[in-house]
Design an enzyme around this catalytic site. Structure first.
Site, PDB file in Angstrom:
ATOM      1  N   LYS A  35      34.438 102.279 120.280  1.00  0.00           N
ATOM      2  CA  LYS A  35      35.179 102.751 119.119  1.00  0.00           C
ATOM      3  C   LYS A  35      36.015 103.979 119.475  1.00  0.00           C
ATOM      4  O   LYS A  35      35.618 104.799 120.307  1.00  0.00           O
ATOM      5  CB  LYS A  35      34.214 103.093 117.976  1.00  0.00           C
ATOM      6  N   GLU A  48      40.407  93.364 124.584  1.00  0.00           N
ATOM      7  CA  GLU A  48      41.413  93.240 123.535  1.00  0.00           C
ATOM      8  C   GLU A  48      41.205  94.327 122.491  1.00  0.00           C
ATOM      9  O   GLU A  48      40.086  94.833 122.323  1.00  0.00           O
ATOM     10  CB  GLU A  48      41.361  91.858 122.876  1.00  0.00           C
ATOM     11  N   CYS A  92      10.156 111.460  90.202  1.00  0.00           N
ATOM     12  CA  CYS A  92       8.945 111.248  89.403  1.00  0.00           C
ATOM     13  C   CYS A  92       8.012 112.451  89.365  1.00  0.00           C
ATOM     14  O   CYS A  92       7.034 112.449  88.606  1.00  0.00           O
ATOM     15  CB  CYS A  92       8.184 110.021  89.904  1.00  0.00           C
ATOM     16  N   LYS A 126      40.406  96.036 119.050  1.00  0.00           N
ATOM     17  CA  LYS A 126      39.531  95.663 117.933  1.00  0.00           C
ATOM     18  C   LYS A 126      40.305  95.892 116.639  1.00  0.00           C
ATOM     19  O   LYS A 126      40.454  97.018 116.171  1.00  0.00           O
ATOM     20  CB  LYS A 126      38.246  96.485 117.947  1.00  0.00           C
ATOM     21  N   CYS A 153       8.530 115.195  94.150  1.00  0.00           N
ATOM     22  CA  CYS A 153       9.568 114.155  94.120  1.00  0.00           C
ATOM     23  C   CYS A 153      10.610 114.486  93.057  1.00  0.00           C
ATOM     24  O   CYS A 153      10.251 114.750  91.902  1.00  0.00           O
ATOM     25  CB  CYS A 153       8.934 112.796  93.836  1.00  0.00           C
ATOM     26  N   CYS A 188       7.916 110.765  99.113  1.00  0.00           N
ATOM     27  CA  CYS A 188       7.266 110.819  97.800  1.00  0.00           C
ATOM     28  C   CYS A 188       6.023 109.947  97.867  1.00  0.00           C
ATOM     29  O   CYS A 188       6.065 108.807  98.321  1.00  0.00           O
ATOM     30  CB  CYS A 188       8.209 110.301  96.722  1.00  0.00           C
ATOM     31  N   CYS A 222       6.969 105.832  90.952  1.00  0.00           N
ATOM     32  CA  CYS A 222       8.279 106.476  91.103  1.00  0.00           C
ATOM     33  C   CYS A 222       9.393 105.489  90.752  1.00  0.00           C
ATOM     34  O   CYS A 222       9.507 104.412  91.346  1.00  0.00           O
ATOM     35  CB  CYS A 222       8.447 106.965  92.540  1.00  0.00           C
ATOM     36  N   TYR A 248      40.086  85.389 118.305  1.00  0.00           N
ATOM     37  CA  TYR A 248      39.455  86.062 119.432  1.00  0.00           C
ATOM     38  C   TYR A 248      38.319  85.282 120.088  1.00  0.00           C
ATOM     39  O   TYR A 248      37.814  85.689 121.135  1.00  0.00           O
ATOM     40  CB  TYR A 248      38.946  87.454 119.038  1.00  0.00           C
TER      41      TYR A 248
END
Length: 680
Positions: A320, A119, A417, A121, A414, A432, A438, A231
């Site tokens: 898909k 079916e 931080c 989607k 980082c 990091c 951080c 469905y």
């Protein structure tokens, strides 16, 4: 319709029957039989009679689809049977692999043609409708699969949703699952009217449907032409259903529910692929949006044999359609820091409309992906919404590269931080090393800690966590339990009532379970299932945190990588200090009793749970069995010791009868649990 001598009771009954029939012909069969004016006259007459004779008013009357008072908010609904998601295939090869896996698992010859129910989607909102004795009792969204929101007041306004099932033969309790969507014509009409009023328009039909279902005033929902397409069936009791998915859909259609007229039963991979190509060619001409095709093994007995993996069934897949793609320009690359310190490059794009939304950011994943793409700042890039959900950069248009295009430079420290960053030899991810120093990691860790499946602290959203960290009111999870009312009231959008509610939620969360607490800590690679296994294996935090890697490897689902992450956590004085602060702040849980495996009463036995259980969900029943030492299987075989069968049990119950395997109902199961000190 009715004669002049008919009593009010007779006329009301006749009008309801006639209006329900017209509704069914118009909204389910797409075959209207009378003009709208005739329908409106009959509805007005019914409303007049019910107003004059309020004792004749019934909740399933066609007049009750519209007019309820607005709600104050949505309540949560727990799905007795989880609403699972589907795995995706993005091309014919992946669909072919899915078919091959089915045949392998079913031990069938490679050239066997399985029968599939196929079916479109629909691109809408997954919902659950609960009918009791044929009357609509509740409607809920899918939510996270386990818990959704009660949207009954809105769903009652949808004309293709019967307030009462037609005909006979339906189970006394029937959960119907389907998709609520907005047809393209309705979407265009809504946006046209919004533009006339100078209001904001919806981006796509799915967003419009989602927004409509979240209206607190059902009278607004009723103004929008939502449709519902069924469905599948979830929970059911007091009746039997056919043994094939396609026949179940036929039953739903006979009972007054709309199903997709494009649905088809086919045999074999080649037919599945042909069906996909046919629908893809007609996709734009359909009156509603679809984003792929769903394939389900048609025989329910085979579905049960195939079972489930994680949160998806093995017997179904969604192929898909190719994601929509557009060309835009990469303006910059910024770096985000996640809960575990992973530094992820994010593309900042010239805004472009892709797949129904305006995209200005896209993931670049890691340095390996940037190297693979060969992307530079300033490049023209092709952006795709992968799986119609996550925007990503998929390629570079090299012939449009400008002379001033710049290499993407990863940070030496980082970006949040300033701590050192490292990349482990076997990973593509830069991390990091600042840990809880951080701010980005603090915020991400806190979002995980308070989430529903962890400590479940209601009222702590992203914005509030941002404020708490930025204003240095907290720097780790333990700080949450030291918050004072006056600190909270001083925050943006935090009034006295909200502050009191949050403090109550924090107080409630102090009492938790060991498995939730382990999961909430956010230890790398430790998800819910692993946290549960750790809690059941060790029984206490003390035993778990003192366990060697060798002992950790004895736990189901714990391999060398997870064991290493666990030991790193337990050996970190700062992290363990946070745990001690949490416990000092009142976070507590009961220890889990861990008897010797040989002493477990069901050790070495294989059990199967089938049908619906009233006192507990099937997952809870499985957990109780596993705690008593049993292995819980998804199918019945000669090795099965016992089957727990609730209402709606089907082929597994029949198989147990064929093999002469003991079957007990829920009452006997509860009694068995009580004998062993388990109170469900």
């Amino acid at each position: 319709m009715t004669g002049v001598t008919a009593s009010p009771e007779q006329e009301v009954a006749s009008l309801r029957e006639q209006l329900e029939q017209w509704n069914y012909q118009y909204h389910v069969l797409d075959d209207p039989s009378v003009p709208d004016a005739e329908y409106d006259r009959a509805m007005r007459r019914l409303v007049d009679l019910e107003t004059q004779h309020p004792d004749l008013l019934r909740p399933d009357s066609p007049s009750q689809r519209v007019g309820a008072q607005p709600l104050a908010g949505f309540t949560q609904v727990r799905h007795e049977l989880p609403m699972l998601s589907l795995d995706n295939a993005f091309n014919a090869d992946e669909l072919r692999d899915f078919n091959r896996r089915l045949l392998d698992r079913l031990k069938l010859e490679p050239d066997t043609d399985l029968e599939f129910a196929c079916e479109p989607k629909l691109d809408g909102i997954a919902v659950s409708l609960l009918y009791r004795d044929g009357t609509l009792e509740r409607a809920a969204t899918r939510g996270d699969g386990s818990t959704g929101e009660d949207i009954t007041h809105n769903v009652r306004t949808i004309q293709s949703v019967p307030l009462r099932l037609r005909g006979s033969g339906y189970p006394s309790l029937l959960e119907v699952r389907g998709e609520i969507y907005l047809p393209k014509a309705g979407f265009e009409d809504i946006n046209a009217r919004a533009r006339e009023r100078g209001e904001k328009t919806f981006v796509n039909p799915r967003n419009a449907a989602a927004g409509t279902l979240r209206q607190l005033d059902a009278r607004l929902t009723a103004q929008r032409p939502l449709q519902m397409c069924s469905y599948s069936v979830g929970l059911f009791e007091g009746g039997e259903l056919p043994a094939r998915q396609s026949d179940i859909l036929d039953c739903l259609h006979r009972w007054g529910l709309r199903i997709n007229s494009e649905s088809r039963v086919v045999k074999g991979f080649a037919a599945c692929d042909a069906y996909y190509e046919e629908l893809a060619a007609r996709r734009d001409a359909l009156p509603y949006d679809i984003d792929g095709i769903v394939y389900k093994v048609n025989e329910l007995a085979l579905q049960e044999q195939l079972g489930f993996v994680s949160r998806a069934p093995r017997w179904a897949i969604a192929r898909k359609f190719p994601a929509q793609e557009e060309i835009t320009r990469l303006l910059a690359v910024e770096f985000q820091v996640g809960r575990t310190g992973a530094i992820t490059p994010v593309a900042r794009l010239e805004p472009v409309f892709v797949g129904g939304v305006t995209v200005s950011n896209a993931t670049l994943h890691n340095s390996d992906e940037i190297e693979r793409l060969g992307v530079k700042v300033g490049d023209s890039v092709i952006v795709r919404r992968a799986g119609d959900v996550i925007p990503q950069v998929v390629s570079v248009v090299l012939e449009q590269r400008p002379e001033d295009a710049a290499d993407v430079m990863f940070p030496d420290t980082c970006p949040v931080c300033g701590s050192a960053v490292e990349r482990e030899p076997d990973e593509a991810v830069l991390r990091c090393m600042g840990g809880l120093v951080c701010g980005a990691q603090q915020k991400a860790a806190l979002r995980h800690f308070v989430s529903r499946r962890a400590m479940d602290i209601d009222g702590l959203g992203d914005k509030l966590i941002e404020q708490l960290v930025d204003q240095q009111l907290i720097d780790n999870a333990a700080g949450l339990y030291r918050l004072q009312r006056d600190q909270l009231v001083g925050l943006e959008r935090m009034g006295e009532k909200s502050a009191d509610k949050l403090l109550q939620a924090l107080e409630k969360s102090r009492h938790t379970t060991l498995e939730r607490f382990i999961f909430a800590l956010g230890i790398r690679e430790v998800g819910e299932a692993t946290a549960r296994n750790l809690a059941r294996h060790f029984g206490s935090w003390e035993a778990l945190s003192a366990a060697s890697e060798e002992k950790l490897l004895e736990v189901p689902d714990v391999g060398p990588v997870v064991a290493d992450h666990l030991r790193q956590f337990f050996d970190d004085a700062g992290l363990m200090g946070v745990v001690e602060q949490l416990r000092a702040g009142g976070v507590h849980w009961p220890d889990v009793e861990v008897p010797e495996a040989d002493a477990l009463p069901l050790n070495g036995q294989t059990w199967v749970v089938t049908g619906s259980l009233e006192a507990m969900g099937r997952n809870d029943a499985k957990a109780h069995l596993q705690a008593l030492g049993a292995k819980v299987a998804g199918s019945v075989s000669a090795k099965t010791h016992c089957v727990v069968a609730g209402p709606g049990a089907g082929s597994k119950l029949a198989k147990a009868g064929e093999l002469g395997i003991e079957v007990i109902d829920e009452a006997a199961f509860i009694a068995l649990l009580a004998q062993h000190g388990v109170n469900p």
